[in-house]
Design a protein around this motif. Structure first.
Motif, PDB file in Angstrom:
ATOM      1  N   MET A 118       0.815  -1.211   0.000  1.00 32.13           N
ATOM      2  CA  MET A 118       0.000   0.000   0.000  1.00 32.13           C
ATOM      3  C   MET A 118       0.852   1.266   0.000  1.00 32.13           C
ATOM      4  N   ILE A 119       2.184   1.125   0.121  1.00 37.63           N
ATOM      5  CA  ILE A 119       3.036   2.303  -0.045  1.00 37.63           C
ATOM      6  C   ILE A 119       3.919   2.163  -1.296  1.00 37.63           C
ATOM      7  N   HIS A 120       3.450   1.348  -2.242  1.00 38.22           N
ATOM      8  CA  HIS A 120       4.092   1.257  -3.553  1.00 38.22           C
ATOM      9  C   HIS A 120       3.877   2.585  -4.280  1.00 38.22           C
ATOM     10  N   PRO A 121       4.780   2.999  -5.175  1.00 45.13           N
ATOM     11  CA  PRO A 121       4.600   4.271  -5.892  1.00 45.13           C
ATOM     12  C   PRO A 121       3.253   4.418  -6.596  1.00 45.13           C
ATOM     13  N   SER A 122       2.626   3.311  -6.996  1.00 42.76           N
ATOM     14  CA  SER A 122       1.354   3.373  -7.721  1.00 42.76           C
ATOM     15  C   SER A 122       0.157   3.651  -6.811  1.00 42.76           C
ATOM     16  N   ARG A 123       0.375   3.729  -5.506  1.00 43.48           N
ATOM     17  CA  ARG A 123      -0.721   3.927  -4.544  1.00 43.48           C
ATOM     18  C   ARG A 123      -0.799   5.391  -4.118  1.00 43.48           C
ATOM     19  N   VAL A 124      -1.529   5.629  -3.044  1.00 46.98           N
ATOM     20  CA  VAL A 124      -1.723   6.984  -2.508  1.00 46.98           C
ATOM     21  C   VAL A 124      -1.228   7.028  -1.072  1.00 46.98           C
ATOM     22  N   LEU A 125      -0.405   8.021  -0.765  1.00 45.34           N
ATOM     23  CA  LEU A 125       0.033   8.306   0.604  1.00 45.34           C
ATOM     24  C   LEU A 125      -0.095   9.818   0.780  1.00 45.34           C
ATOM     25  N   GLU A 126      -1.032  10.233   1.649  1.00 44.82           N
ATOM     26  CA  GLU A 126      -1.328  11.658   1.822  1.00 44.82           C
ATOM     27  C   GLU A 126      -1.472  12.010   3.300  1.00 44.82           C
ATOM     28  N   ARG A 127      -1.323  13.301   3.585  1.00 42.23           N
ATOM     29  CA  ARG A 127      -1.606  13.908   4.890  1.00 42.23           C
ATOM     30  C   ARG A 127      -0.861  13.271   6.053  1.00 42.23           C
ATOM     31  N   PRO A 128       0.442  13.034   5.966  1.00 43.01           N
ATOM     32  CA  PRO A 128       1.145  12.421   7.096  1.00 43.01           C
ATOM     33  C   PRO A 128       1.164  13.341   8.312  1.00 43.01           C
ATOM     34  N   LYS A 129       0.857  12.763   9.466  1.00 48.44           N
ATOM     35  CA  LYS A 129       0.876  13.483  10.745  1.00 48.44           C
ATOM     36  C   LYS A 129       1.683  12.667  11.739  1.00 48.44           C
ATOM     37  N   VAL A 130       2.492  13.338  12.546  1.00 49.63           N
ATOM     38  CA  VAL A 130       3.380  12.668  13.500  1.00 49.63           C
ATOM     39  C   VAL A 130       3.145  13.234  14.900  1.00 49.63           C
ATOM     40  N   ILE A 131       3.093  12.349  15.891  1.00 49.00           N
ATOM     41  CA  ILE A 131       3.080  12.766  17.294  1.00 49.00           C
ATOM     42  C   ILE A 131       4.079  11.913  18.062  1.00 49.00           C
ATOM     43  N   TYR A 132       4.520  12.459  19.190  1.00 47.94           N
ATOM     44  CA  TYR A 132       5.488  11.769  20.032  1.00 47.94           C
ATOM     45  C   TYR A 132       4.770  11.182  21.235  1.00 47.94           C
ATOM     46  N   ASN A 133       5.096   9.941  21.555  1.00 49.67           N
ATOM     47  CA  ASN A 133       4.520   9.270  22.715  1.00 49.67           C
ATOM     48  C   ASN A 133       5.579   9.199  23.807  1.00 49.67           C
ATOM     49  N   GLU A 134       5.392   9.999  24.850  1.00 48.70           N
ATOM     50  CA  GLU A 134       6.373  10.045  25.938  1.00 48.70           C
ATOM     51  C   GLU A 134       6.539   8.709  26.644  1.00 48.70           C
ATOM     52  N   SER A 135       5.452   7.957  26.786  1.00 44.70           N
ATOM     53  CA  SER A 135       5.535   6.700  27.543  1.00 44.70           C
ATOM     54  C   SER A 135       6.309   5.614  26.798  1.00 44.70           C
ATOM     55  N   THR A 136       6.261   5.618  25.467  1.00 46.02           N
ATOM     56  CA  THR A 136       6.991   4.608  24.697  1.00 46.02           C
ATOM     57  C   THR A 136       8.301   5.148  24.132  1.00 46.02           C
ATOM     58  N   GLY A 137       8.446   6.483  24.096  1.00 41.67           N
ATOM     59  CA  GLY A 137       9.636   7.093  23.509  1.00 41.67           C
ATOM     60  C   GLY A 137       9.675   6.957  21.992  1.00 41.67           C
ATOM     61  N   ARG A 138       8.505   6.757  21.382  1.00 42.61           N
ATOM     62  CA  ARG A 138       8.450   6.564  19.931  1.00 42.61           C
ATOM     63  C   ARG A 138       7.653   7.675  19.262  1.00 42.61           C
ATOM     64  N   PHE A 139       8.036   7.943  18.021  1.00 40.92           N
ATOM     65  CA  PHE A 139       7.314   8.859  17.166  1.00 40.92           C
ATOM     66  C   PHE A 139       6.364   8.023  16.316  1.00 40.92           C
ATOM     67  N   VAL A 140       5.105   8.454  16.239  1.00 39.49           N
ATOM     68  CA  VAL A 140       4.070   7.687  15.550  1.00 39.49           C
ATOM     69  C   VAL A 140       3.503   8.535  14.415  1.00 39.49           C
ATOM     70  N   MET A 141       3.523   7.976  13.224  1.00 38.85           N
ATOM     71  CA  MET A 141       3.001   8.644  12.030  1.00 38.85           C
ATOM     72  C   MET A 141       1.718   7.965  11.571  1.00 38.85           C
ATOM     73  N   TRP A 142       0.709   8.771  11.313  1.00 39.39           N
ATOM     74  CA  TRP A 142      -0.519   8.312  10.677  1.00 39.39           C
ATOM     75  C   TRP A 142      -0.639   9.020   9.338  1.00 39.39           C
ATOM     76  N   PHE A 143      -1.210   8.358   8.344  1.00 35.57           N
ATOM     77  CA  PHE A 143      -1.399   8.982   7.040  1.00 35.57           C
ATOM     78  C   PHE A 143      -2.573   8.333   6.310  1.00 35.57           C
ATOM     79  N   HIS A 144      -3.139   9.071   5.354  1.00 37.14           N
ATOM     80  CA  HIS A 144      -4.186   8.527   4.490  1.00 37.14           C
ATOM     81  C   HIS A 144      -3.521   7.599   3.483  1.00 37.14           C
ATOM     82  N   SER A 145      -4.028   6.392   3.391  1.00 39.37           N
ATOM     83  CA  SER A 145      -3.504   5.393   2.467  1.00 39.37           C
ATOM     84  C   SER A 145      -4.634   4.926   1.571  1.00 39.37           C
ATOM     85  N   ASP A 146      -4.326   4.807   0.268  1.00 38.14           N
ATOM     86  CA  ASP A 146      -5.402   4.459  -0.640  1.00 38.14           C
ATOM     87  C   ASP A 146      -4.867   3.764  -1.884  1.00 38.14           C
TER      88      ASP A 146
END
Length: 197
Positions: A80-108
């Motif tokens: 779903m992240i092949h060049p022929s697909r859609v990846l839009e609107r990436p948003k990132v937040i940091y989770n203090e409890s896990t120490g990880r950065f989490v990205m969500w995006f529209h996939s199509d």
């Protein structure tokens, strides 16, 4: 920087961070967005997936290109992240409890008939981010979207559904990598898109 003009990075190149977000972490600003270094596909409203770019700044005016933090999967045509697909609107937040950065995006799919959301994580704000999953949150379609982290540490995915007619506010799990099943629909049948909080 002025509206209506192409914004440049500190090397003089066009900034490629469309539909993204800016976060602050340890005194540095990170701007994540879609890399769109080419024209739309002929007769289509999409461009090939290149990936998600990241730029850094100390003053929100001068931006340094740091590279792609999530790259297209060129080797797997079914990805779903092949060049022929859609990846839009990436948003990132940091989770203090896990120490990880989490990205969500529209996939199509290329024809916009799937309308899902992708989730990727990284231990470093400069990536690389690793794709965890792509799904339809709470079994509902998901188009334009954003993330919101409240002062109590709870985070929410706000996404358009029903062809951008309604917005859902869906609570995320404590690690921010999935929805926890609680959501509400707001602005029903008002045809809103590109939510920002």
């Amino acid at each position: 920087m002025k509206n209506g003009e192409i914004w440049k990075d500190i090397e003089g190149n066009n900034i490629q961070a469309h539909g993204g977000c800016i976060i602050e972490h340890n005194g540095l600003y990170y701007w994540y967005g879609e890399a769109k270094g080419q024209d739309n596909c002929p007769g289509k409203r999409r461009v090939d997936v290149i990936g998600v770019s990241c730029y850094t700044s100390t003053d929100l005016l001068h931006w340094k290109y740091e590279g792609l933090v999530l790259s297209a999967d060129k080797d797997d045509p079914e990805s779903m992240i092949h060049p022929s697909r859609v990846l839009e609107r990436p948003k990132v937040i940091y989770n203090e409890s896990t120490g990880r950065f989490v990205m969500w995006f529209h996939s199509d799919r290329a024809d916009y008939t799937y309308s899902g959301a992708g989730v990727a994580v990284s231990d470093d704000p400069l990536g690389p981010f690793s794709l965890l999953r792509i799904k339809r949150p709470n079994r509902q379609d998901s188009q334009d979207m954003t993330l919101f982290k409240d002062v109590d540490g709870n985070a929410y995915l706000i996404h358009a559904k029903d062809g951008d007619k309604t917005l859902n506010i869906a609570r995320l799990t404590k690690d921010y990598t999935d929805v926890d099943g609680f959501y509400v629909s707001v602005l029903i049948d008002q045809e809103r898109e590109a939510p920002a909080i």
